[in-house]
Design an enzyme around this catalytic site. Structure first.
Site, short mmCIF file in Angstrom:
data_model
loop_
_atom_site.label_atom_id
_atom_site.label_comp_id
_atom_site.label_asym_id
_atom_site.label_seq_id
_atom_site.Cartn_x
_atom_site.Cartn_y
_atom_site.Cartn_z
N CYS A 1 0.77 49.71 7.78
CA CYS A 1 -0.02 51.22 7.78
C CYS A 1 -0.45 51.48 6.49
O CYS A 1 -1.76 51.46 6.03
CB CYS A 1 0.97 52.21 8.22
SG CYS A 1 1.47 52.35 9.72
N LYS B 1 -5.48 59.88 10.02
CA LYS B 1 -4.64 59.12 9.88
C LYS B 1 -4.84 58.10 8.85
O LYS B 1 -3.97 57.78 8.09
CB LYS B 1 -4.70 58.24 11.20
CG LYS B 1 -3.71 56.84 11.45
CD LYS B 1 -2.34 57.25 10.97
CE LYS B 1 -1.50 56.05 11.23
NZ LYS B 1 0.10 56.28 11.29
#
Length: 421
Positions: A271, A217
């Site tokens: 993010c 991720k």
């Protein structure tokens, strides 16, 4: 949970990821108990309404609440599967240190109602090792349960990590159709989590270990950050040399193996603007390019602010329209937004001259208080402003024709108007 009975699911955290995830799980027929610390959020969801903007989410939440498949509260309830989707921000030490306290607090709360056979899945973007640390926190609370990786025989519960891969504005579609990396503390944990995700994910679900899934991720977002940094650095070089960066990129991308991304005023969101620092924190001596990319994208924000200030000062007395506050186009998410930083900085310096156009905001964020800046619609901005500073490429800004901009001083940080150099 026995046989083909659909599992009871508890989703902790009902924000930009948690609420869409809870709604999609409920749509698959699983009863979902959603948990959030904010009573207003809980009350909103229980009315079948939503507190965030996301395409088609309002109709889905209304449907699953009406069917009795989704309810929300401020308290964790017993379930068969627990999905943790809480924030993982920076600590307040100024060093971009990951703060996993929300994850640990959620894990300890889950531990209180955990029973043999349950599955706990962490979805929050986290530093490598967080899933194991979460396991340890649960183990400390529940010494009566055998934990994966800490016992010789079969564990009593399964613990896994499965991050989302979604684009705001397409969250429901991508939660359903994107591939998922499912990392278990043990292979058995990964298989248990896999069986759960196959209930509502149509994309391919690939199992691995928890630490690899955590790193995956982070790597995905760091890859994007590095590539954006190249484009942003190129734009600053073009400014120094008097070049049109959009023309340079357009021509360079005609090469069959070149695909330069679009520059902007920096990088925002929770993010890409955050996750690379988790890698740097874990390997500070080795993560040289990743660190530099973060610093380059932050530098672009200050570069844009300097250029914007110069334009405003060159047009004394003119109203200034800052177009956009969100971190990307056509969403209402302002987290870590460079557009928000630039607009607020201009408001603090130029006060009532500043007008902000943000179609996805009902009011200006708190940092605009006392500046005299006002939130206006695009027509008012075009009528009253002599300076236009484009910070977000919302669709409503793209369609402004040249004749409505021709008499104004324009700084287009997104390249949405090809006629503006």
């Amino acid at each position: 949970m026995r046989g083909d009975t659909k599992p009871d699911v508890c989703v902790i955290g009902l924000g930009y990821i948690g609420l869409p995830t809870a709604a999609i799980i409920a749509r698959a027929g699983c009863p979902v108990h959603g948990v959030d610390v904010t009573q207003r959020v809980v009350d909103t969801i229980n009315r079948g309404e939503i507190h965030i903007e996301e395409v088609d989410l309002d109709g889905l939440v209304q449907a699953v609440v009406q069917r009795g498949l989704l309810e929300a509260s401020t308290e964790v309830a017993p379930a068969d599967v627990f999905v943790i989707a809480v924030p993982t921000p920076f600590a307040k030490d100024g060093n971009h240190t990951p703060d996993t306290s929300y994850v640990m607090a959620a894990a300890e709360t889950v531990a209180e109602v955990l029973k043999k056979g349950d599955t706990v899945i962490l979805e929050s973007t986290s530093p490598v090792g967080t899933t194991e640390a979460m396991r340890d926190a649960i183990a400390a609370k529940r010494p009566d349960l055998a934990m994966p990786g800490l016992c010789d025989g079969q564990p009593d519960v399964s613990i896994a990590y499965c991050p989302e891969r979604v684009l705001p504005g397409k969250i429901l579609e991508e939660l359903t159709h994107n591939d998922r990396s499912i990392g278990g503390i043990t292979p058995r944990c990964a298989r248990k989590a896999l069986a759960f995700y196959k209930r509502f994910v149509k994309g391919e679900c690939v199992t691995t270990d928890a630490r690899s899934a955590e790193m995956t991720k982070l790597v995905e977002n760091a890859f994007r950050d590095v590539n954006i940094a190249f484009a942003n650095e190129l734009s600053m070089i073009a400014d120094r040399q008097g070049l049109d960066v959009w023309e340079v990129i357009r021509l360079a991308n005609r090469h069959p193996r070149v695909n330069i991304l679009t520059p902007g005023p920096g990088v925002g969101g929770h993010c890409i603007a955050v996750d690379p620092w988790f890698i740097v924190h874990g390997a500070p001596e080795e993560a040289k390019i990743i660190r530099q990319a973060r610093e380059t994208n932050d530098a672009k924000m200050h570069h844009v602010l300097a250029r914007a200030k110069a334009l405003v000062e060159a047009n004394p007395g003119a109203k200034v329209a800052c177009l956009g506050l969100a971190f990307k186009a056509n969403i209402d998410d302002f987290r870590e937004s460079p557009a928000r930083y630039v607009a607020a900085s201009l408001a603090r310096e130029f006060g009532e001259r500043v007008q902000v156009v943000e179609p996805y905001a009902g009011e200006l964020p708190k940092e605009f208080e006392g500046t005299g800046a006002e939130l206006v619609d695009i027509d008012t901005a075009l009528e009253k402003s002599g300076v236009l500073i484009t910070l977000v490429d919302h669709d409503v800004f793209k369609v402004i024709p040249p004749e409505e901009r021709q008499a104004k001083a324009v700084y287009d940080t997104r390249g949405i108007w090809p006629d503006v150099a």
